[in-house]
Design an enzyme around this catalytic site. Structure first.
Site, mmCIF file in Angstrom:
data_model
loop_
_atom_site.group_PDB
_atom_site.id
_atom_site.type_symbol
_atom_site.label_atom_id
_atom_site.label_comp_id
_atom_site.label_asym_id
_atom_site.label_seq_id
_atom_site.Cartn_x
_atom_site.Cartn_y
_atom_site.Cartn_z
ATOM 1 N N ARG A 172 -1.455 -9.936 12.963
ATOM 2 C CA ARG A 172 -1.906 -8.503 12.442
ATOM 3 C C ARG A 172 -2.310 -9.277 10.855
ATOM 4 O O ARG A 172 -3.784 -8.514 10.809
ATOM 5 C CB ARG A 172 -0.782 -7.562 11.758
ATOM 6 C CG ARG A 172 -0.544 -6.980 12.770
ATOM 7 C CD ARG A 172 1.248 -6.422 12.303
ATOM 8 N NE ARG A 172 1.355 -5.240 10.722
ATOM 9 C CZ ARG A 172 2.587 -5.243 10.452
ATOM 10 N NH1 ARG A 172 3.387 -5.421 11.016
ATOM 11 N NH2 ARG A 172 2.784 -4.324 9.928
ATOM 12 N N ARG A 205 10.989 -1.483 10.934
ATOM 13 C CA ARG A 205 9.816 -1.445 11.884
ATOM 14 C C ARG A 205 9.346 -2.085 12.772
ATOM 15 O O ARG A 205 9.560 -3.464 12.958
ATOM 16 C CB ARG A 205 9.511 -1.400 11.266
ATOM 17 C CG ARG A 205 7.326 -1.153 11.319
ATOM 18 C CD ARG A 205 6.569 -0.864 10.213
ATOM 19 N NE ARG A 205 5.571 -1.491 9.705
ATOM 20 C CZ ARG A 205 3.627 -1.145 9.445
ATOM 21 N NH1 ARG A 205 4.047 -0.215 8.354
ATOM 22 N NH2 ARG A 205 2.886 -0.910 10.146
ATOM 23 N N LYS A 253 1.189 -1.266 0.264
ATOM 24 C CA LYS A 253 -0.254 0.016 -0.247
ATOM 25 C C LYS A 253 1.065 1.172 0.093
ATOM 26 O O LYS A 253 0.317 2.075 -0.350
ATOM 27 C CB LYS A 253 -1.105 -0.121 0.992
ATOM 28 C CG LYS A 253 -2.110 -1.073 1.358
ATOM 29 C CD LYS A 253 -3.289 -0.765 2.203
ATOM 30 C CE LYS A 253 -1.872 -0.880 3.669
ATOM 31 N NZ LYS A 253 -2.097 -2.350 4.283
ATOM 32 N N ARG A 309 10.901 -6.005 5.332
ATOM 33 C CA ARG A 309 10.748 -4.752 5.926
ATOM 34 C C ARG A 309 11.574 -4.706 7.137
ATOM 35 O O ARG A 309 12.028 -3.514 7.829
ATOM 36 C CB ARG A 309 9.292 -3.962 5.839
ATOM 37 C CG ARG A 309 9.052 -2.706 5.527
ATOM 38 C CD ARG A 309 7.229 -2.130 5.240
ATOM 39 N NE ARG A 309 6.806 -2.482 6.167
ATOM 40 C CZ ARG A 309 5.374 -2.732 6.110
ATOM 41 N NH1 ARG A 309 5.053 -2.238 5.560
ATOM 42 N NH2 ARG A 309 4.643 -3.174 6.814
ATOM 43 N N ARG A 322 -10.586 0.443 8.210
ATOM 44 C CA ARG A 322 -10.181 -0.714 8.654
ATOM 45 C C ARG A 322 -11.180 -2.099 8.872
ATOM 46 O O ARG A 322 -10.938 -3.070 9.077
ATOM 47 C CB ARG A 322 -9.075 -1.185 9.518
ATOM 48 C CG ARG A 322 -7.077 -0.769 8.850
ATOM 49 C CD ARG A 322 -6.342 -1.487 9.683
ATOM 50 N NE ARG A 322 -5.093 -2.133 9.558
ATOM 51 C CZ ARG A 322 -4.094 -1.394 9.092
ATOM 52 N NH1 ARG A 322 -3.626 -0.258 8.814
ATOM 53 N NH2 ARG A 322 -2.683 -1.608 8.800
HETATM 54 P P1 AMP Z 1 -0.340 0.495 9.452
HETATM 55 O O1 AMP Z 1 1.413 1.210 8.716
HETATM 56 O O2 AMP Z 1 -1.435 0.681 8.076
HETATM 57 O O3 AMP Z 1 -0.146 -0.643 8.426
HETATM 58 O O4 AMP Z 1 -0.741 0.281 10.954
HETATM 59 C C1 AMP Z 1 0.081 0.056 11.437
HETATM 60 C C2 AMP Z 1 -0.512 -0.472 12.374
HETATM 61 O O5 AMP Z 1 -1.438 0.401 13.234
HETATM 62 C C3 AMP Z 1 -1.392 -1.487 12.355
HETATM 63 O O6 AMP Z 1 -1.171 -2.983 12.857
HETATM 64 C C4 AMP Z 1 -3.114 -0.915 14.157
HETATM 65 O O7 AMP Z 1 -2.197 -1.226 14.616
HETATM 66 C C5 AMP Z 1 -2.755 0.830 14.202
HETATM 67 N N1 AMP Z 1 -3.737 1.825 12.553
HETATM 68 C C6 AMP Z 1 -3.250 2.290 11.915
HETATM 69 N N2 AMP Z 1 -4.325 2.060 10.917
HETATM 70 C C7 AMP Z 1 -5.274 1.952 11.489
HETATM 71 C C8 AMP Z 1 -6.883 1.977 11.479
HETATM 72 N N3 AMP Z 1 -7.113 2.508 10.219
HETATM 73 N N4 AMP Z 1 -7.930 0.885 12.368
HETATM 74 C C9 AMP Z 1 -6.694 0.804 13.581
HETATM 75 N N5 AMP Z 1 -5.872 0.515 13.334
HETATM 76 C C10 AMP Z 1 -4.836 1.144 13.126
#
Ligand code: AMP
Length: 198
Positions: free
Chosen positions: A147, A136, A14, A130, A91
């Site tokens: 996840r 990260r 993404k 990554r 999400r």
């Molecule tokens: P990402 O960078 O999009 O993979 O997000 C990393 C983490 O942030 C996710 O595993 C969630 O714990 C949290 N997170 C990011 N966006 C959301 C969302 N829209 N709703 C809930 N948790 C989120």
């Protein structure tokens, strides 16, 4: 003006494809994961709460996450006027409904949802890579498994929600960055009237 949601499992590309879409269509980028990681780095109250969920691979509760996004949109009204890629939001179905309302309130809507579809083995491989390259913290095997589980139970139903709205573009997310971007580009130009007219 175009608002896109980029959708897919963790590790589906993404962030990488958002960068290409931003430079091609001149869009702004809102990554809720990045917003939260920034709060964690700055040690804010929200950052502390977010960290307790992110480190376990769980989602931040909907009501909090929706308030965080609303705050970003209120603080930057020019974003929705020019067009945004929403990366990592929504999400859940409740978040999708909230996004619809937030955009309607601002005289706009989601024009298309780009769904990057990648096999699970490849997702795990990419996230482990990554983790090694960027450090990260949630890219470790235990958190990755959580996840992916959370993705299947809470986020995957959104695919059908957006198919029902006629907005979902299923994109094969395997291959080179250029190949995948080419597929996204062609699909959007074929099916999004705002682009077909451009
Ligand atoms: P990402 O960078 O999009 O993979 O997000 C990393 C983490 O942030 C996710 O595993 C969630 O714990 C949290 N997170 C990011 N966006 C959301 C969302 N829209 N709703 C809930 N948790 C989120």
């Amino acid at each position: 003006m175009l608002n896109l949601v980029i959708f897919g499992a963790p590790g589906s590309g993404k962030g990488t494809q958002s960068e290409r879409l931003i430079s091609h269509f001149g869009l702004h980028h809102i990554s809720t994961g990045e917003v939260l990681r920034d709060h964690i780095a700055r040690g804010t109250e929200l950052g502390k709460i977010a960290d307790s969920y992110i480190s376990k691979g769980q989602l931040i509760p909907d009501d909090l996450m929706i308030r965080v996004l609303e705050h970003v949109l209120d603080a930057n009204p020019e974003l929705v006027q020019k067009g945004v890629i929403f990366d990592g939001f929504p999400r859940t179905i409740d978040q999708a409904k909230a996004l619809k309302e937030m955009l309607a309130k601002r005289g706009s809507r989601v024009h298309a949802v780009v769904g990057l579809e990648v096999e699970e083995d490849e997702l795990v491989r990419r996230m482990l890579n990554r983790g090694k390259e960027t450090g990260r913290a949630d890219d470790n095997l235990d958190t990755i498994k959580n996840r992916l589980q959370v993705y299947h139970t809470q986020t995957c139903p959104l695919r059908d929600y957006y198919i029902g709205e006629g907005k979902y573009h299923a994109i094969d997310g395997n291959g080179s960055v250029d190949e995948i971007f080419g597929r996204i580009h062609d699909s959007l130009h074929q099916r999004v009237p705002e682009l077909a007219e451009a």
